[in-house]
Write a protein that holds these residues in place. Structure first.
Motif, PDB file in Angstrom:
ATOM      1  N   GLN A  13       0.818  -1.198   0.000  1.00  0.00           N
ATOM      2  CA  GLN A  13       0.000   0.000   0.000  1.00  0.00           C
ATOM      3  C   GLN A  13       0.860   1.261   0.000  1.00  0.00           C
ATOM      4  OE1 GLN A  13      -2.533  -0.421   3.410  1.00  0.00           O
ATOM      5  NE2 GLN A  13      -3.811  -2.023   2.471  1.00  0.00           N
ATOM      6  N   ARG A  14       1.997   1.190   0.665  1.00  0.00           N
ATOM      7  CA  ARG A  14       2.870   2.360   0.732  1.00  0.00           C
ATOM      8  C   ARG A  14       3.682   2.545  -0.538  1.00  0.00           C
ATOM      9  NH1 ARG A  14       4.150   0.086   5.820  1.00  0.00           N
ATOM     10  NH2 ARG A  14       6.224  -0.451   5.026  1.00  0.00           N
ATOM     11  N   MET A  15       3.874   1.488  -1.316  1.00  0.00           N
ATOM     12  CA  MET A  15       4.734   1.572  -2.487  1.00  0.00           C
ATOM     13  C   MET A  15       3.894   1.628  -3.757  1.00  0.00           C
ATOM     14  SD  MET A  15       7.925  -0.838  -3.631  1.00  0.00           S
ATOM     15  CE  MET A  15       6.898  -2.140  -4.276  1.00  0.00           C
ATOM     16  N   PRO A  16       3.833   2.795  -4.457  1.00  0.00           N
ATOM     17  CA  PRO A  16       3.060   2.891  -5.690  1.00  0.00           C
ATOM     18  C   PRO A  16       3.802   2.236  -6.847  1.00  0.00           C
ATOM     19  CG  PRO A  16       4.182   4.945  -5.254  1.00  0.00           C
ATOM     20  CD  PRO A  16       4.472   4.054  -4.091  1.00  0.00           C
ATOM     21  N   ALA A  17       3.186   2.296  -7.996  1.00  0.00           N
ATOM     22  CA  ALA A  17       3.846   1.765  -9.191  1.00  0.00           C
ATOM     23  C   ALA A  17       5.147   2.536  -9.435  1.00  0.00           C
ATOM     24  CB  ALA A  17       2.916   1.870 -10.391  1.00  0.00           C
ATOM     25  N   ILE A  18       6.171   1.801  -9.866  1.00  0.00           N
ATOM     26  CA  ILE A  18       7.471   2.433 -10.136  1.00  0.00           C
ATOM     27  C   ILE A  18       7.317   3.361 -11.340  1.00  0.00           C
ATOM     28  CG2 ILE A  18       9.875   1.975 -10.709  1.00  0.00           C
ATOM     29  CD1 ILE A  18       9.470  -0.820  -9.452  1.00  0.00           C
ATOM     30  N   PRO A  19       7.703   4.636 -11.238  1.00  0.00           N
ATOM     31  CA  PRO A  19       7.498   5.591 -12.338  1.00  0.00           C
ATOM     32  C   PRO A  19       8.291   5.222 -13.592  1.00  0.00           C
ATOM     33  CG  PRO A  19       7.971   6.719 -10.269  1.00  0.00           C
ATOM     34  CD  PRO A  19       8.258   5.272 -10.044  1.00  0.00           C
ATOM     35  N   GLU A 107       4.184 -15.160  -1.467  1.00  0.00           N
ATOM     36  CA  GLU A 107       4.044 -15.831  -2.756  1.00  0.00           C
ATOM     37  C   GLU A 107       3.155 -15.036  -3.710  1.00  0.00           C
ATOM     38  OE1 GLU A 107       5.642 -18.539  -3.719  1.00  0.00           O
ATOM     39  OE2 GLU A 107       6.667 -18.709  -1.795  1.00  0.00           O
ATOM     40  N   ASN A 108       2.246 -14.248  -3.139  1.00  0.00           N
ATOM     41  CA  ASN A 108       1.328 -13.492  -3.986  1.00  0.00           C
ATOM     42  C   ASN A 108       1.787 -12.048  -4.222  1.00  0.00           C
ATOM     43  OD1 ASN A 108       0.946 -12.590  -1.414  1.00  0.00           O
ATOM     44  ND2 ASN A 108      -1.297 -12.484  -1.532  1.00  0.00           N
ATOM     45  N   ALA A 109       3.064 -11.793  -3.953  1.00  0.00           N
ATOM     46  CA  ALA A 109       3.570 -10.425  -4.114  1.00  0.00           C
ATOM     47  C   ALA A 109       3.547 -10.024  -5.590  1.00  0.00           C
ATOM     48  CB  ALA A 109       4.988 -10.328  -3.568  1.00  0.00           C
ATOM     49  N   VAL A 110       2.871  -8.926  -5.883  1.00  0.00           N
ATOM     50  CA  VAL A 110       2.808  -8.378  -7.242  1.00  0.00           C
ATOM     51  C   VAL A 110       3.194  -6.900  -7.183  1.00  0.00           C
ATOM     52  CG1 VAL A 110       1.343  -7.909  -9.235  1.00  0.00           C
ATOM     53  CG2 VAL A 110       1.004 -10.005  -7.913  1.00  0.00           C
ATOM     54  N   PHE A 111       4.063  -6.510  -8.097  1.00  0.00           N
ATOM     55  CA  PHE A 111       4.514  -5.130  -8.158  1.00  0.00           C
ATOM     56  C   PHE A 111       4.155  -4.557  -9.534  1.00  0.00           C
ATOM     57  CE2 PHE A 111       7.218  -7.688  -5.460  1.00  0.00           C
ATOM     58  CZ  PHE A 111       7.210  -6.988  -4.264  1.00  0.00           C
ATOM     59  N   PHE A 112       4.313  -3.234  -9.666  1.00  0.00           N
ATOM     60  CA  PHE A 112       3.899  -2.584 -10.907  1.00  0.00           C
ATOM     61  C   PHE A 112       4.968  -1.585 -11.363  1.00  0.00           C
ATOM     62  CE2 PHE A 112       0.150  -3.841  -8.560  1.00  0.00           C
ATOM     63  CZ  PHE A 112      -0.569  -4.538  -9.516  1.00  0.00           C
ATOM     64  N   LYS A 113       5.100  -1.512 -12.693  1.00  0.00           N
ATOM     65  CA  LYS A 113       6.084  -0.593 -13.304  1.00  0.00           C
ATOM     66  C   LYS A 113       5.421   0.143 -14.457  1.00  0.00           C
ATOM     67  CE  LYS A 113      10.144   1.154 -14.487  1.00  0.00           C
ATOM     68  NZ  LYS A 113       9.577   2.256 -15.306  1.00  0.00           N
ATOM     69  N   VAL A 114       5.502   1.490 -14.419  1.00  0.00           N
ATOM     70  CA  VAL A 114       4.957   2.312 -15.504  1.00  0.00           C
ATOM     71  C   VAL A 114       5.981   2.372 -16.644  1.00  0.00           C
ATOM     72  CG1 VAL A 114       4.098   4.592 -16.167  1.00  0.00           C
ATOM     73  CG2 VAL A 114       3.630   3.683 -13.872  1.00  0.00           C
ATOM     74  N   CYS A 115       5.522   2.091 -17.855  1.00  0.00           N
ATOM     75  CA  CYS A 115       6.387   2.143 -19.035  1.00  0.00           C
ATOM     76  C   CYS A 115       5.814   3.120 -20.058  1.00  0.00           C
ATOM     77  CB  CYS A 115       6.533   0.760 -19.673  1.00  0.00           C
ATOM     78  SG  CYS A 115       7.432  -0.432 -18.649  1.00  0.00           S
ATOM     79  N   LYS A 116       6.711   3.802 -20.766  1.00  0.00           N
ATOM     80  CA  LYS A 116       6.313   4.744 -21.804  1.00  0.00           C
ATOM     81  C   LYS A 116       6.853   4.289 -23.159  1.00  0.00           C
ATOM     82  CE  LYS A 116       4.230   7.986 -19.371  1.00  0.00           C
ATOM     83  NZ  LYS A 116       2.824   8.403 -19.611  1.00  0.00           N
ATOM     84  N   LYS A 117       6.113   4.685 -24.190  1.00  0.00           N
ATOM     85  CA  LYS A 117       6.584   4.397 -25.536  1.00  0.00           C
ATOM     86  C   LYS A 117       7.910   5.117 -25.756  1.00  0.00           C
ATOM     87  CE  LYS A 117       5.229   4.504 -30.415  1.00  0.00           C
ATOM     88  NZ  LYS A 117       4.163   4.868 -31.376  1.00  0.00           N
ATOM     89  N   ALA A 118       8.858   4.384 -26.267  1.00  0.00           N
ATOM     90  CA  ALA A 118      10.202   4.942 -26.427  1.00  0.00           C
ATOM     91  C   ALA A 118      10.200   6.066 -27.450  1.00  0.00           C
ATOM     92  CB  ALA A 118      11.176   3.846 -26.874  1.00  0.00           C
ATOM     93  N   GLY A 119      11.053   7.036 -27.234  1.00  0.00           N
ATOM     94  CA  GLY A 119      11.248   8.141 -28.175  1.00  0.00           C
ATOM     95  C   GLY A 119      12.709   8.512 -28.211  1.00  0.00           C
ATOM     96  N   CYS A 120      13.189   8.879 -29.382  1.00  0.00           N
ATOM     97  CA  CYS A 120      14.590   9.280 -29.515  1.00  0.00           C
ATOM     98  C   CYS A 120      14.713  10.734 -29.067  1.00  0.00           C
ATOM     99  CB  CYS A 120      15.048   9.113 -30.963  1.00  0.00           C
ATOM    100  SG  CYS A 120      14.961   7.392 -31.534  1.00  0.00           S
ATOM    101  N   HIS A 121      15.808  11.038 -28.397  1.00  0.00           N
ATOM    102  CA  HIS A 121      16.011  12.379 -27.854  1.00  0.00           C
ATOM    103  C   HIS A 121      16.049  13.427 -28.952  1.00  0.00           C
ATOM    104  CE1 HIS A 121      16.611  10.869 -23.818  1.00  0.00           C
ATOM    105  NE2 HIS A 121      17.500   9.998 -24.274  1.00  0.00           N
TER     106      HIS A 121
END
Length: 313
Positions: A13-19, A107-121
């Protein structure tokens, strides 16, 4: 790590999805008390592989927990194909020397990671395309981070620069498709060397062989063939080709003023000024004091073939 594994629900609950801006997380660990402890990453798995690949770690999956503080890095390889949130599971056990598990993620630990569409600088150049990994896929003939570098199958030589596939811009003094040809501007018979410099004949010097070594210059169409030495044109001789040639030579009563042209003294004429002009001369008789009448000067053209000399034929 112990509070996290012992109270997973509260920790989750304290740890949100990884930005999306965080590609990896570092965990610091060390053995809390004396003795040898082991760890095991039993599971690192992405539940949304189209968004993110399986997490990776910078240590072996099984090993000893160090007695001194160290860092374990967990990386999250987003695919870059689209925006989204990827779920993943991570199961880690901490084992004491006797083999008992003393800490573990649920055993039921689930985490989340936010991903973005890649873009060239920066935009890909020359028709390159930005891939899902955020890098440019360059067309044939170009390379570089942004496809900014042209490729020449044969390398540009002598300092040439490849500006487009197979096209070189050459520095001064060189030419050709690959700047392999020396290009000089040499005068007076000079020739271009492999170093892009003029090799001058003995008669001239200077960067472009444009400075004569005959000073003063050769006269009457003569050309310099060495320091202070002229090769004269037909009808002239002398160091500077300043003396005309009359063949046969003008007699003692004439002077050669042009090739095969004698200037005769007064009273004399002929091809070589060897004829005395009696009819036009008043010869004083015996006992008379009359002076002879002056005759006009005559210049005659001599049509003869000269003998061998330093002519240019």
């Amino acid at each position: 790590m112990a509070p996290f594994t012992q109270d997973f629900r509260r920790a989750q609950q304290r740890m949100p999805a990884i930005p999306a801006t965080i590609p990896a997380i570092d965990f610091t660990w060390e053995a809390a008390r004396k003795g040898e402890f082991f760890y095991e990453f039993q599971l690192l798995r992405s539940l949304d592989e189209d968004i993110m690949g399986h997490p990776t770690i910078n240590v072996p999956p099984l090993g000893s927990i160090p007695a001194e503080r160290s860092v374990v890095r967990v990386s999250f390889p987003c695919r870059g194909s689209r925006d989204g949130v990827a779920a993943f599971r991570a199961i880690v056990h901490v084992i004491e020397q006797g083999g008992d598990v003393i800490l573990a993620t649920p055993e039921n630990a689930v985490f989340f990671k936010v991903c973005k569409k890649a873009g060239c600088h920066r935009p890909c150049r020359h028709g390159g395309e930005c891939t899902k990994h955020g890098v440019c896929d360059c067309p044939t003939g170009y390379s570089g981070t942004y496809c900014e570098k042209a490729l020449c199958n044969t390398q540009c030589l002598n300092g040439g620069v490849c500006i487009s596939p197979g096209v070189c811009i050459c520095p001064q003094g060189y030419s050709g498709p690959y700047c392999d040809k020396v290009n000089c501007t040499c005068y007076n018979g000079g020739r271009c060397s492999l170093l892009g410099k003029c090799i001058c004949p003995l008669s001239h010097t200077g960067e472009h062989c444009d400075q004569s070594l005959c000073q003063p210059e050769c006269h009457n169409g003569g050309r310099c063939v060495g320091p202070g030495h002229c090769k004269c044109s037909k009808g002239y001789t002398g160091d500077l080709c300043s003396h005309p040639i009359c063949t046969p030579r003008c007699g003692i009563h004439g002077v050669c003023i042009h090739p095969h042209v004698c200037h005769c003294d007064r009273g004399w004429h002929g091809q070589i000024c060897d004829k005395y002009d009696h009819p036009n001369l008043l010869v004083p008789r015996a006992g008379h004091k009359n002076k002879p009448r002056a005759l006009p000067t005559k210049v005659l053209q001599v049509e003869v073939t000269p003998e061998d000399s330093n002519y240019i034929w």
